[in-house]
Design a protein around this motif. Structure first.
Motif, PDB file in Angstrom:
ATOM      1  N   LEU A   1       0.929  -1.039   0.077  1.00 14.70           N
ATOM      2  CA  LEU A   1      -0.076  -0.048   0.017  1.00 14.70           C
ATOM      3  C   LEU A   1       0.923   1.030   0.037  1.00 14.70           C
ATOM      4  O   LEU A   1       0.489   2.330  -0.852  1.00 14.70           O
ATOM      5  CB  LEU A   1      -0.932   0.043   1.174  1.00 14.70           C
ATOM      6  CG  LEU A   1      -2.252  -0.955   1.067  1.00 14.70           C
ATOM      7  CD1 LEU A   1      -2.907  -0.965   2.487  1.00 14.70           C
ATOM      8  CD2 LEU A   1      -2.881  -0.727   0.125  1.00 14.70           C
ATOM      9  N   ALA A   2       1.945   1.304   0.897  1.00 18.30           N
ATOM     10  CA  ALA A   2       2.696   2.393   0.885  1.00 18.30           C
ATOM     11  C   ALA A   2       3.443   2.640  -0.441  1.00 18.30           C
ATOM     12  O   ALA A   2       3.521   3.782  -0.931  1.00 18.30           O
ATOM     13  CB  ALA A   2       3.758   2.359   2.084  1.00 18.30           C
TER      14      ALA A   2
ATOM     15  N   TYR B   1       2.329   1.937  -3.441  1.00 15.66           N
ATOM     16  CA  TYR B   1       1.283   2.025  -4.251  1.00 15.66           C
ATOM     17  C   TYR B   1       1.037   3.682  -4.094  1.00 15.66           C
ATOM     18  O   TYR B   1       1.219   4.604  -5.250  1.00 15.66           O
ATOM     19  CB  TYR B   1      -0.056   1.434  -4.365  1.00 15.66           C
ATOM     20  CG  TYR B   1      -1.195   2.016  -5.127  1.00 15.66           C
ATOM     21  CD1 TYR B   1      -0.986   1.532  -6.535  1.00 15.66           C
ATOM     22  CD2 TYR B   1      -1.923   2.863  -4.634  1.00 15.66           C
ATOM     23  CE1 TYR B   1      -2.098   1.983  -7.149  1.00 15.66           C
ATOM     24  CE2 TYR B   1      -2.875   3.324  -5.374  1.00 15.66           C
ATOM     25  CZ  TYR B   1      -3.095   2.832  -6.801  1.00 15.66           C
ATOM     26  OH  TYR B   1      -3.843   3.348  -7.577  1.00 15.66           O
ATOM     27  N   LEU B   2       0.767   4.125  -2.918  1.00 16.96           N
ATOM     28  CA  LEU B   2       0.545   5.370  -2.674  1.00 16.96           C
ATOM     29  C   LEU B   2       1.877   6.427  -2.997  1.00 16.96           C
ATOM     30  O   LEU B   2       1.381   7.363  -3.535  1.00 16.96           O
ATOM     31  CB  LEU B   2       0.056   5.743  -1.315  1.00 16.96           C
ATOM     32  CG  LEU B   2      -1.292   5.013  -0.884  1.00 16.96           C
ATOM     33  CD1 LEU B   2      -1.592   5.090   0.616  1.00 16.96           C
ATOM     34  CD2 LEU B   2      -2.382   5.567  -1.658  1.00 16.96           C
ATOM     35  N   GLU B   3       2.953   5.832  -2.810  1.00 19.92           N
ATOM     36  CA  GLU B   3       4.179   6.938  -3.218  1.00 19.92           C
ATOM     37  C   GLU B   3       4.593   7.004  -4.675  1.00 19.92           C
ATOM     38  O   GLU B   3       4.937   7.910  -5.288  1.00 19.92           O
ATOM     39  CB  GLU B   3       5.107   6.136  -2.288  1.00 19.92           C
ATOM     40  CG  GLU B   3       5.205   6.447  -0.855  1.00 19.92           C
ATOM     41  CD  GLU B   3       6.452   5.486  -0.089  1.00 19.92           C
ATOM     42  OE1 GLU B   3       7.211   4.747  -0.936  1.00 19.92           O
ATOM     43  OE2 GLU B   3       6.241   5.548   0.943  1.00 19.92           O
ATOM     44  N   SER B   4       3.667   6.162  -5.320  1.00 19.34           N
ATOM     45  CA  SER B   4       3.845   6.032  -6.672  1.00 19.34           C
ATOM     46  C   SER B   4       2.727   6.839  -7.484  1.00 19.34           C
ATOM     47  O   SER B   4       2.844   6.844  -8.869  1.00 19.34           O
ATOM     48  CB  SER B   4       4.308   4.722  -7.362  1.00 19.34           C
ATOM     49  OG  SER B   4       2.930   4.067  -7.330  1.00 19.34           O
ATOM     50  N   ASP B   5       1.896   6.935  -6.970  1.00 16.60           N
ATOM     51  CA  ASP B   5       0.338   7.696  -7.415  1.00 16.60           C
ATOM     52  C   ASP B   5       0.479   9.086  -7.700  1.00 16.60           C
ATOM     53  O   ASP B   5       0.228   9.889  -6.516  1.00 16.60           O
ATOM     54  CB  ASP B   5      -0.797   7.234  -6.631  1.00 16.60           C
ATOM     55  CG  ASP B   5      -2.129   7.690  -7.191  1.00 16.60           C
ATOM     56  OD1 ASP B   5      -2.133   8.723  -7.945  1.00 16.60           O
ATOM     57  OD2 ASP B   5      -3.018   7.055  -7.315  1.00 16.60           O
TER      58      ASP B   5
ATOM     59  N   ARG C   1      -2.303  15.791  -2.655  1.00 13.71           N
ATOM     60  CA  ARG C   1      -1.707  16.103  -0.948  1.00 13.71           C
ATOM     61  C   ARG C   1      -1.253  17.209  -0.766  1.00 13.71           C
ATOM     62  O   ARG C   1      -1.311  17.761   0.257  1.00 13.71           O
ATOM     63  CB  ARG C   1      -1.125  14.794  -0.740  1.00 13.71           C
ATOM     64  CG  ARG C   1      -1.856  13.482  -0.034  1.00 13.71           C
ATOM     65  CD  ARG C   1      -1.134  12.423   0.310  1.00 13.71           C
ATOM     66  NE  ARG C   1      -1.014  12.726   1.920  1.00 13.71           N
ATOM     67  CZ  ARG C   1      -0.489  11.945   2.678  1.00 13.71           C
ATOM     68  NH1 ARG C   1       0.581  10.998   2.340  1.00 13.71           N
ATOM     69  NH2 ARG C   1      -0.711  12.262   4.022  1.00 13.71           N
TER      70      ARG C   1
ATOM     71  N   PHE D   1      -2.396  11.449  -6.897  1.00 15.09           N
ATOM     72  CA  PHE D   1      -2.743  11.336  -5.286  1.00 15.09           C
ATOM     73  C   PHE D   1      -1.602  12.382  -4.720  1.00 15.09           C
ATOM     74  O   PHE D   1      -1.895  13.195  -3.828  1.00 15.09           O
ATOM     75  CB  PHE D   1      -2.550   9.984  -4.739  1.00 15.09           C
ATOM     76  CG  PHE D   1      -2.688   9.975  -3.104  1.00 15.09           C
ATOM     77  CD1 PHE D   1      -3.825  10.460  -2.488  1.00 15.09           C
ATOM     78  CD2 PHE D   1      -1.633   9.553  -2.369  1.00 15.09           C
ATOM     79  CE1 PHE D   1      -3.730  10.381  -1.209  1.00 15.09           C
ATOM     80  CE2 PHE D   1      -1.387   9.501  -1.053  1.00 15.09           C
ATOM     81  CZ  PHE D   1      -2.546   9.896  -0.319  1.00 15.09           C
ATOM     82  N   LEU D   2      -0.494  12.163  -4.990  1.00 15.77           N
ATOM     83  CA  LEU D   2       0.581  12.944  -4.451  1.00 15.77           C
ATOM     84  C   LEU D   2       0.550  14.440  -4.697  1.00 15.77           C
ATOM     85  O   LEU D   2       0.734  15.345  -3.808  1.00 15.77           O
ATOM     86  CB  LEU D   2       2.107  12.674  -4.799  1.00 15.77           C
ATOM     87  CG  LEU D   2       2.590  11.171  -4.498  1.00 15.77           C
ATOM     88  CD1 LEU D   2       3.761  10.673  -5.274  1.00 15.77           C
ATOM     89  CD2 LEU D   2       2.500  10.930  -2.980  1.00 15.77           C
TER      90      LEU D   2
END
Length: 71
Positions: free
Chosen positions: A54-55, A57-61, A68, A64-65
């Motif tokens: 999950l981390a 995935y979120l760091e590569s989106d 944020r 989303f980044l």
């Protein structure tokens, strides 16, 4: 007391999260854990891999980044 260069560390207390997944996702996670074991030569439980997955995935989106940064 004098200031130091290092800022105060953020709260790193783990938060327990329970989820329910469909059988096909469960199988994919088990397959991923098996592949991880073949690649790295050691077993890792699905429950230990999911936070890292999950981390990552979120760091590569990128979308989303970017969103944020606007928050």
């Amino acid at each position: 007391m004098s200031a130091i260069k290092l800022p105060q560390l953020p709260d790193r207390t783990p938060v327990k999260l329970a989820i329910t997944v469909l059988p096909d996702l469960h199988q994919a996670l088990q397959d991923y854990a098996a592949h991880y074991a073949r690649v790295y030569g050691k077993q890792a439980a699905v429950g230990d891999l999911v936070p890292a997955i999950l981390a990552s995935y979120l760091e590569s989106d990128r979308g989303f980044l970017q969103s944020r940064k606007q928050i």
